[in-house]
Motif scaffolding. Structure first.
Motif, PDB file in Angstrom:
ATOM      1  N   SER A 160       0.349  18.411   0.343  1.00 31.94           N
ATOM      2  CA  SER A 160       1.692  17.960   0.737  1.00 31.94           C
ATOM      3  C   SER A 160       2.107  17.434  -0.589  1.00 31.94           C
ATOM      4  O   SER A 160       1.534  17.280  -1.675  1.00 31.94           O
ATOM      5  CB  SER A 160       1.507  16.790   1.531  1.00 31.94           C
ATOM      6  N   SER A 161       3.632  16.966  -0.548  1.00 30.94           N
ATOM      7  CA  SER A 161       4.321  16.455  -1.664  1.00 30.94           C
ATOM      8  C   SER A 161       3.389  15.045  -2.195  1.00 30.94           C
ATOM      9  O   SER A 161       2.977  14.525  -1.180  1.00 30.94           O
ATOM     10  CB  SER A 161       5.794  16.221  -1.239  1.00 30.94           C
ATOM     11  N   TRP A 182      -7.181  12.374  -0.704  1.00 38.35           N
ATOM     12  CA  TRP A 182      -7.188  12.517   0.406  1.00 38.35           C
ATOM     13  C   TRP A 182      -8.039  14.135   0.924  1.00 38.35           C
ATOM     14  O   TRP A 182      -8.523  14.316   1.773  1.00 38.35           O
ATOM     15  CB  TRP A 182      -5.582  13.330   0.667  1.00 38.35           C
ATOM     16  N   TRP A 183      -8.794  14.758  -0.314  1.00 46.36           N
ATOM     17  CA  TRP A 183      -9.713  15.636   0.007  1.00 46.36           C
ATOM     18  C   TRP A 183     -11.086  14.821   0.351  1.00 46.36           C
ATOM     19  O   TRP A 183     -11.985  15.328   0.955  1.00 46.36           O
ATOM     20  CB  TRP A 183     -10.146  16.516  -1.121  1.00 46.36           C
ATOM     21  N   LEU A 217       1.578  12.160   0.472  1.00 53.01           N
ATOM     22  CA  LEU A 217       0.283  11.661  -0.043  1.00 53.01           C
ATOM     23  C   LEU A 217       0.235  10.327  -0.094  1.00 53.01           C
ATOM     24  O   LEU A 217      -0.629   9.459   0.482  1.00 53.01           O
ATOM     25  CB  LEU A 217      -0.274  12.565  -0.991  1.00 53.01           C
ATOM     26  N   LYS A 218       1.196   9.595  -0.940  1.00 51.63           N
ATOM     27  CA  LYS A 218       1.452   8.358  -1.254  1.00 51.63           C
ATOM     28  C   LYS A 218       1.660   7.637   0.002  1.00 51.63           C
ATOM     29  O   LYS A 218       0.729   6.380   0.465  1.00 51.63           O
ATOM     30  CB  LYS A 218       2.512   7.926  -2.263  1.00 51.63           C
ATOM     31  N   PHE A 252      -5.806  17.201   8.245  1.00 50.68           N
ATOM     32  CA  PHE A 252      -5.607  18.487   7.386  1.00 50.68           C
ATOM     33  C   PHE A 252      -4.271  18.865   7.426  1.00 50.68           C
ATOM     34  O   PHE A 252      -3.824  19.255   6.276  1.00 50.68           O
ATOM     35  CB  PHE A 252      -6.752  19.408   7.940  1.00 50.68           C
ATOM     36  N   PHE A 253      -3.624  18.793   8.693  1.00 50.56           N
ATOM     37  CA  PHE A 253      -2.175  19.213   8.779  1.00 50.56           C
ATOM     38  C   PHE A 253      -1.151  18.270   7.864  1.00 50.56           C
ATOM     39  O   PHE A 253      -0.288  18.900   7.182  1.00 50.56           O
ATOM     40  CB  PHE A 253      -1.635  19.249  10.068  1.00 50.56           C
ATOM     41  N   ALA A 254      -1.426  16.963   7.608  1.00 48.49           N
ATOM     42  CA  ALA A 254      -0.627  16.320   7.002  1.00 48.49           C
ATOM     43  C   ALA A 254      -0.892  16.203   5.621  1.00 48.49           C
ATOM     44  O   ALA A 254       0.060  16.353   4.777  1.00 48.49           O
ATOM     45  CB  ALA A 254      -0.898  14.871   7.611  1.00 48.49           C
ATOM     46  N   SER A 255      -2.180  16.453   5.081  1.00 48.99           N
ATOM     47  CA  SER A 255      -2.502  16.380   3.709  1.00 48.99           C
ATOM     48  C   SER A 255      -2.670  17.697   2.875  1.00 48.99           C
ATOM     49  O   SER A 255      -2.137  17.724   1.727  1.00 48.99           O
ATOM     50  CB  SER A 255      -3.827  15.488   3.603  1.00 48.99           C
TER      51      SER A 255
END
Length: 381
Positions: A333-334, A11-12, A338-339, A69-72
């Motif tokens: 995030s958890s 995600w990064w 992320l999955k 960014f907010f989600a990850s």
């Protein structure tokens, strides 16, 4: 087996790619910053209608970048967007007035006149790139915040996990290091805009003017970009190992050496941008520089954002408390989140393909003076 760490790194990389695409699309703002330089009304109309076809892509990319960014990495989102809110509010407000300007500039019943909206477009053209550059620069040179996750359990102390300095992001605007990158982003956007206009507008007088603009903006861009690179490669970064933070001299230079694939990408990107500029300036009627420059820009920005977060680097260093610095591991995030989002991210290539097809469809026919005076054409800005 795909681990939690894999999804954090994935995600990064995706966030970095979205940020790189956003910087490329800032050529729209670069074009808007040139509006006062265009006195001829026909040429100004050509300029505005050219970028008017693309402004929504930049606006949408900014929203997607922030949403991703907010989600990850929600801790970064709450710390930066929630703490440095004056900086972000100015950025967002400038993009709002941009949307309003393109919407109503040539509408019947416009009581403010098109010059008012041209001024607003110019403001967004300057403010947007400079302050976005400032915001990104804090990911290397740090920001004035501290983080205390205990606060979320003790509302009698504070309802916020992160605490910011009393100026809430205004101080970052007046930081010289941040402004170096901000100005570099602005003039990169202007360089990209000239290359785009050369490719998109069929007008010989305008073409010659943009080649002159390209030369001037390139010189200024290189001065500030090389200044930023020098500051970055000699900067002290923060490294985190097993939750222990320490300062490391020449951290970002070491990241490039220890991750040579990013160093190679960086060099390829720089060469592509320079190739596009030099060939456009030296070769008569060469008009495809925007493609080389665009891809090169994406590679360079992708590399810079990756070395900001990978190799155990704190991508958001705290100037107030080193242990509050944010890393990929402590701000994501958890694993479940992320999955789940990673499955959704598989449609990204489809979205990129749609953007490319839309771009191709809009630009199949170059913008001309005849198009602007055609009474049948209602899609004018």
């Amino acid at each position: 087996m795909l681990t939690y760490e894999f999804f954090q790194n994935y995600w990064w990389l995706l966030i970095s790619l979205l940020g790189a695409i956003l910087v490329f699309l800032l050529f729209v703002q670069g074009g808007q910053s040139m509006i006062p330089c265009i006195k001829d009304q026909t040429q100004r109309a050509l300029l505005i209608n050219s970028i008017g076809r693309k402004w929504e892509l930049t606006f949408t990319s900014l929203v997607v970048f922030g949403g991703a960014f907010f989600a990850s990495f929600p801790l970064f989102y709450s710390t930066s967007f929630g703490g440095a809110y004056w900086l972000w509010m100015i950025i967002l407000f400038s993009f709002i007035v941009q949307a309003i300007s393109f919407k109503y500039r040539m509408k019947s019943g416009n009581v403010y006149g098109y010059k008012t909206y041209d001024t607003l477009l110019f403001i967004n053209g300057i403010v947007g790139p400079v302050l976005l550059g400032v915001a990104v620069s804090m990911m290397f040179f740090g920001a004035e915040f501290s983080v205390n996750k205990v606060n979320i359990l003790n509302t009698s102390v504070s309802t916020s996990i992160s605490q910011w300095s009393s100026t809430h992001g205004i101080e970052a605007i007046f930081n010289a290091k941040n402004l170096v990158l901000g100005v570099a982003v602005l003039f990169l956007a202007r360089v990209q805009a000239s290359l785009y206009f050369i490719n998109n507008i069929d007008n010989e007088t305008f073409y010659k003017k943009q080649k002159k603009e390209l030369l001037i903006n390139t010189v200024v861009f290189l001065v500030f970009f090389l200044g930023f690179v020098a500051l970055l490669l000699t900067a002290t970064g923060i490294e985190s190992n097993d939750g222990q933070f320490k300062e490391v001299e020449y951290k970002y230079f070491k990241n490039l050496i220890e991750m040579p694939y990013f160093f190679i990408l960086f060099l390829i990107g720089v060469v592509m941008v320079l190739y596009a500029i030099i060939k456009t300036l030296l070769k008569s009627n060469y008009k495809k520089g925007i493609w080389f420059s665009g891809i090169g820009t994406i590679l360079v920005v992708l590399t810079l954002l990756c070395i900001a977060g990978y190799n155990n680097t704190a991508y958001y260093p705290s100037l107030l408390d080193i242990n509050s610095s944010l890393t990929i591991k402590n701000s994501s995030s958890s694993e479940f989140t992320l999955k789940t989002m990673s499955i959704v991210s598989l449609i990204v290539p489809i979205v990129i393909g749609y953007i490319w097809y839309s771009w191709y469809s809009l630009d199949k026919t170059k913008i001309t003076e005849k198009e602007l005076t055609d009474p049948v054409n209602e899609d004018k800005y």
